[in-house]
Design an enzyme around this catalytic site. Structure first.
Site, PDB file in Angstrom:
ATOM      1  N   SER A 186       0.826  -1.211   0.000  1.00  0.00           N
ATOM      2  CA  SER A 186       0.000   0.000   0.000  1.00  0.00           C
ATOM      3  C   SER A 186       0.849   1.245   0.000  1.00  0.00           C
ATOM      4  O   SER A 186       0.409   2.299  -0.431  1.00  0.00           O
ATOM      5  CB  SER A 186      -0.848   0.078   1.270  1.00  0.00           C
ATOM      6  OG  SER A 186      -1.603  -1.048   1.445  1.00  0.00           O
TER       7      SER A 186
ATOM      8  N   HIS B 158      -0.794  -2.651  -7.326  1.00  0.00           N
ATOM      9  CA  HIS B 158      -1.553  -2.309  -6.125  1.00  0.00           C
ATOM     10  C   HIS B 158      -3.046  -2.390  -6.405  1.00  0.00           C
ATOM     11  O   HIS B 158      -3.577  -1.593  -7.175  1.00  0.00           O
ATOM     12  CB  HIS B 158      -1.154  -0.897  -5.658  1.00  0.00           C
ATOM     13  CG  HIS B 158      -1.787  -0.490  -4.372  1.00  0.00           C
ATOM     14  ND1 HIS B 158      -2.149   0.793  -4.086  1.00  0.00           N
ATOM     15  CD2 HIS B 158      -2.146  -1.228  -3.284  1.00  0.00           C
ATOM     16  CE1 HIS B 158      -2.695   0.841  -2.892  1.00  0.00           C
ATOM     17  NE2 HIS B 158      -2.710  -0.372  -2.386  1.00  0.00           N
TER      18      HIS B 158
ATOM     19  N   GLU C 202      -3.006   0.188  -9.473  1.00  0.00           N
ATOM     20  CA  GLU C 202      -1.874   1.111  -9.632  1.00  0.00           C
ATOM     21  C   GLU C 202      -0.652   0.275 -10.021  1.00  0.00           C
ATOM     22  O   GLU C 202      -0.291  -0.666  -9.308  1.00  0.00           O
ATOM     23  CB  GLU C 202      -1.597   1.867  -8.334  1.00  0.00           C
ATOM     24  CG  GLU C 202      -2.631   2.946  -8.044  1.00  0.00           C
ATOM     25  CD  GLU C 202      -2.377   3.688  -6.728  1.00  0.00           C
ATOM     26  OE1 GLU C 202      -2.669   4.878  -6.657  1.00  0.00           O
ATOM     27  OE2 GLU C 202      -1.901   3.054  -5.756  1.00  0.00           O
TER      28      GLU C 202
ATOM     29  N   ASN D 239      -3.730   6.242  -2.118  1.00  0.00           N
ATOM     30  CA  ASN D 239      -3.572   6.369  -0.667  1.00  0.00           C
ATOM     31  C   ASN D 239      -3.001   7.733  -0.277  1.00  0.00           C
ATOM     32  O   ASN D 239      -3.273   8.232   0.819  1.00  0.00           O
ATOM     33  CB  ASN D 239      -2.695   5.243  -0.122  1.00  0.00           C
ATOM     34  CG  ASN D 239      -3.465   3.937  -0.052  1.00  0.00           C
ATOM     35  OD1 ASN D 239      -4.692   3.933  -0.054  1.00  0.00           O
ATOM     36  ND2 ASN D 239      -2.762   2.820   0.003  1.00  0.00           N
TER      37      ASN D 239
HETATM   38  N1  3HC Z   1     -15.696  -9.378  -1.833  1.00  0.00           N
HETATM   39  C1  3HC Z   1     -16.244  -9.656  -3.039  1.00  0.00           C
HETATM   40  N2  3HC Z   1     -17.302  -8.976  -3.531  1.00  0.00           N
HETATM   41  C2  3HC Z   1     -17.832  -8.015  -2.766  1.00  0.00           C
HETATM   42  C3  3HC Z   1     -17.327  -7.672  -1.503  1.00  0.00           C
HETATM   43  C4  3HC Z   1     -16.209  -8.424  -1.048  1.00  0.00           C
HETATM   44  N3  3HC Z   1     -15.638  -8.158   0.155  1.00  0.00           N
HETATM   45  N4  3HC Z   1     -18.057  -6.658  -0.980  1.00  0.00           N
HETATM   46  C5  3HC Z   1     -18.997  -6.368  -1.907  1.00  0.00           C
HETATM   47  N5  3HC Z   1     -18.860  -7.164  -2.973  1.00  0.00           N
HETATM   48  C6  3HC Z   1     -19.638  -7.120  -4.206  1.00  0.00           C
HETATM   49  C7  3HC Z   1     -21.030  -7.617  -4.007  1.00  0.00           C
HETATM   50  O1  3HC Z   1     -21.127  -9.015  -4.233  1.00  0.00           O
HETATM   51  C8  3HC Z   1     -21.786  -6.834  -5.039  1.00  0.00           C
HETATM   52  O2  3HC Z   1     -21.585  -7.429  -6.309  1.00  0.00           O
HETATM   53  P1  3HC Z   1     -22.780  -7.485  -7.399  1.00  0.00           P
HETATM   54  O3  3HC Z   1     -23.060  -6.061  -7.754  1.00  0.00           O
HETATM   55  O4  3HC Z   1     -22.148  -8.279  -8.503  1.00  0.00           O
HETATM   56  O5  3HC Z   1     -23.923  -8.153  -6.760  1.00  0.00           O
HETATM   57  C9  3HC Z   1     -21.075  -5.485  -5.094  1.00  0.00           C
HETATM   58  O6  3HC Z   1     -19.775  -5.719  -4.584  1.00  0.00           O
HETATM   59  C10 3HC Z   1     -21.773  -4.447  -4.278  1.00  0.00           C
HETATM   60  O7  3HC Z   1     -21.869  -4.953  -2.942  1.00  0.00           O
HETATM   61  P2  3HC Z   1     -23.045  -4.652  -1.921  1.00  0.00           P
HETATM   62  O8  3HC Z   1     -24.335  -4.442  -2.692  1.00  0.00           O
HETATM   63  O9  3HC Z   1     -23.022  -5.662  -0.838  1.00  0.00           O
HETATM   64  O10 3HC Z   1     -22.610  -3.359  -1.183  1.00  0.00           O
HETATM   65  P3  3HC Z   1     -22.329  -1.936  -1.737  1.00  0.00           P
HETATM   66  O11 3HC Z   1     -23.104  -1.608  -2.937  1.00  0.00           O
HETATM   67  O12 3HC Z   1     -22.428  -1.094  -0.528  1.00  0.00           O
HETATM   68  O13 3HC Z   1     -20.806  -2.022  -2.188  1.00  0.00           O
HETATM   69  C11 3HC Z   1     -18.518  -1.801  -1.750  1.00  0.00           C
HETATM   70  C12 3HC Z   1     -19.803  -2.445  -1.315  1.00  0.00           C
HETATM   71  C13 3HC Z   1     -18.151  -2.310  -3.140  1.00  0.00           C
HETATM   72  C14 3HC Z   1     -17.460  -2.202  -0.763  1.00  0.00           C
HETATM   73  C15 3HC Z   1     -18.765  -0.243  -1.827  1.00  0.00           C
HETATM   74  O14 3HC Z   1     -19.305   0.201  -0.613  1.00  0.00           O
HETATM   75  C16 3HC Z   1     -17.510   0.521  -2.109  1.00  0.00           C
HETATM   76  O15 3HC Z   1     -17.087   0.660  -3.245  1.00  0.00           O
HETATM   77  N6  3HC Z   1     -16.874   1.063  -1.033  1.00  0.00           N
HETATM   78  C17 3HC Z   1     -15.629   1.818  -1.157  1.00  0.00           C
HETATM   79  C18 3HC Z   1     -14.484   0.848  -1.166  1.00  0.00           C
HETATM   80  C19 3HC Z   1     -13.175   1.558  -1.347  1.00  0.00           C
HETATM   81  O16 3HC Z   1     -13.047   2.772  -1.393  1.00  0.00           O
HETATM   82  N7  3HC Z   1     -12.105   0.752  -1.439  1.00  0.00           N
HETATM   83  C20 3HC Z   1     -10.753   1.264  -1.569  1.00  0.00           C
HETATM   84  C21 3HC Z   1     -10.118   1.333  -0.244  1.00  0.00           C
HETATM   85  S1  3HC Z   1      -8.448   1.924  -0.316  1.00  0.00           S
HETATM   86  C22 3HC Z   1      -7.536   0.534  -0.537  1.00  0.00           C
HETATM   87  O17 3HC Z   1      -8.014  -0.558  -0.621  1.00  0.00           O
HETATM   88  C23 3HC Z   1      -6.068   0.754  -0.662  1.00  0.00           C
HETATM   89  C24 3HC Z   1      -5.317  -0.005   0.402  1.00  0.00           C
HETATM   90  O18 3HC Z   1      -3.944   0.050   0.054  1.00  0.00           O
HETATM   91  C25 3HC Z   1      -5.493   0.597   1.774  1.00  0.00           C
END
Ligand code: 3HC
Length: 291
Positions: free
Chosen positions: A119, A140, A152, A190
């Site tokens: 990260s 990434h 990334e 990040n």
């Molecule tokens: N694993 C696999 N699939 C998942 C999942 C998981 N943990 N969580 C959700 N999904 C899938 C669901 O199956 C669903 O798929 P579908 O549309 O095909 O049915 C889809 O994602 C949407 O899920 P939900 O309807 O349950 O929930 P949401 O619509 O609220 O979406 C989310 C969940 C995709 C996590 C959304 O809230 C989101 O995009 N959140 C922001 C996440 C984000 O910003 N991530 C980046 C973080 S920074 C990072 O990772 C960098 C690191 O270095 C720190």
């Protein structure tokens, strides 16, 4: 280079998600963990994630079986000799990563690309532990890896420039959009995201607003899928804290100093979803202003 056989070392939330992404794209994947328990946990992540897709009608049972069938698991790094690409997703400790990369450099065939999912740690310092710096790169992914559309692609001064388009093409084959970035703390996402999340913790501690109101403000006012505290819980408070520490070390900008509240919750092992509690979850919770 045709990437057909890939390996993922470390099958925590990110590593298991990355293994799933490769297997969904039709590649054969070797998943590596330190012991049988960790392997079982990693396999459990992929099984649950793909089952959820079946339940939602996004995958058939047969497709799920095929995905799982493309993933083999091992505790022996020696099994990675013939991999075309190894993606490392082990804990964010530079010494662990350098020692793993030195090992992979010894084990893997000379043309194998060694990628890190770090990260925020310097890819250059990881590459320097190998004798193939030109074939080391950052790949990434974002949490949850099967869902988020970005990779990334991090190159260092040592990376062979021809490798960047190759890995970008691979990312596209996985259904992701690649962006090419340089090796600076936090890369792009990040570097921009974590100071915002950190600042949310500062505002909560200052009593500006309640946790749920800050989350709602950013969801409804800005159209983000999650508010900052829900996202911190998803990312893991320990990961967020580590990234902030690296940003602060590199920039010496006091706006990047990790929020004391974040440090307090990490010390209490309230790490978010992975531990069952973080900013959200059962008591104890961070103090909230009385309004
Ligand atoms: N694993 C696999 N699939 C998942 C999942 C998981 N943990 N969580 C959700 N999904 C899938 C669901 O199956 C669903 O798929 P579908 O549309 O095909 O049915 C889809 O994602 C949407 O899920 P939900 O309807 O349950 O929930 P949401 O619509 O609220 O979406 C989310 C969940 C995709 C996590 C959304 O809230 C989101 O995009 N959140 C922001 C996440 C984000 O910003 N991530 C980046 C973080 S920074 C990072 O990772 C960098 C690191 O270095 C720190």
């Amino acid at each position: 280079m045709a990437f057909e056989m890939v390996a993922v070392v470390g099958l925590g939330t990110m590593g298991a998600g990355i293994a799933e992404v490769f297997a969904r794209a039709g590649l054969r994947v070797i998943g590596v963990e330190a012991d049988a328990d960790a392997l079982a946990t990693g396999r459990g992540h992929v099984e649950r994630s793909t089952q959820r897709a079946v339940d939602r009608g996004r995958l058939s049972g047969g497709e799920r079986d095929a995905i799982l069938g493309r993933i083999t698991l091992t505790t022996s790094r020696e099994d990675l000799r013939e991999a075309d690409l190894v993606v490392e997703a082990i804990p964010e400790v530079l010494d662990y990563k350098r020692s793993l990369f030195a090992d992979l450099d010894r084990i893997c065939k000379p043309e194998t690309v060694l990628a890190t999912n770090t990260s925020s740690l310097p890819v250059t310092a990881i590459a320097a532990a190998t004798g193939r710096q030109g074939r080391v790169i950052g790949m990434h992914f974002f949490n949850p890896a099967p869902v988020m559309g970005l990779v990334e692609v991090v190159s260092t001064v040592l990376t062979d420039p021809a490798l960047v388009p190759e890995i970008s093409e691979l990312a596209r084959r996985l259904g992701k959009t690649p962006v090419a970035v340089g090796d600076r703390a936090g890369f792009v996402v990040n570097r921009l995201l974590l100071p915002y999340l950190n600042q949310a913790a500062v505002l909560l501690e200052q009593g500006l607003a309640r946790r749920d109101d800050i989350d709602a403000a950013m969801r409804l006012g800005v159209g983000l899928p999650m508010g900052p505290f829900a996202l911190l819980d998803l990312i893991g408070l320990d990961t967020a804290y580590e990234v902030m520490g690296v940003l602060f070390d590199e920039t010496r900008d006091r706006r990047h100093a990790p929020a004391p509240l974040l440090r307090e919750l990490v010390s209490a092992r309230l790490l978010g979803r992975k531990s069952g509690r973080g900013f959200h979850g059962d008591e104890p919770r961070p103090r909230e202003p009385d309004r």
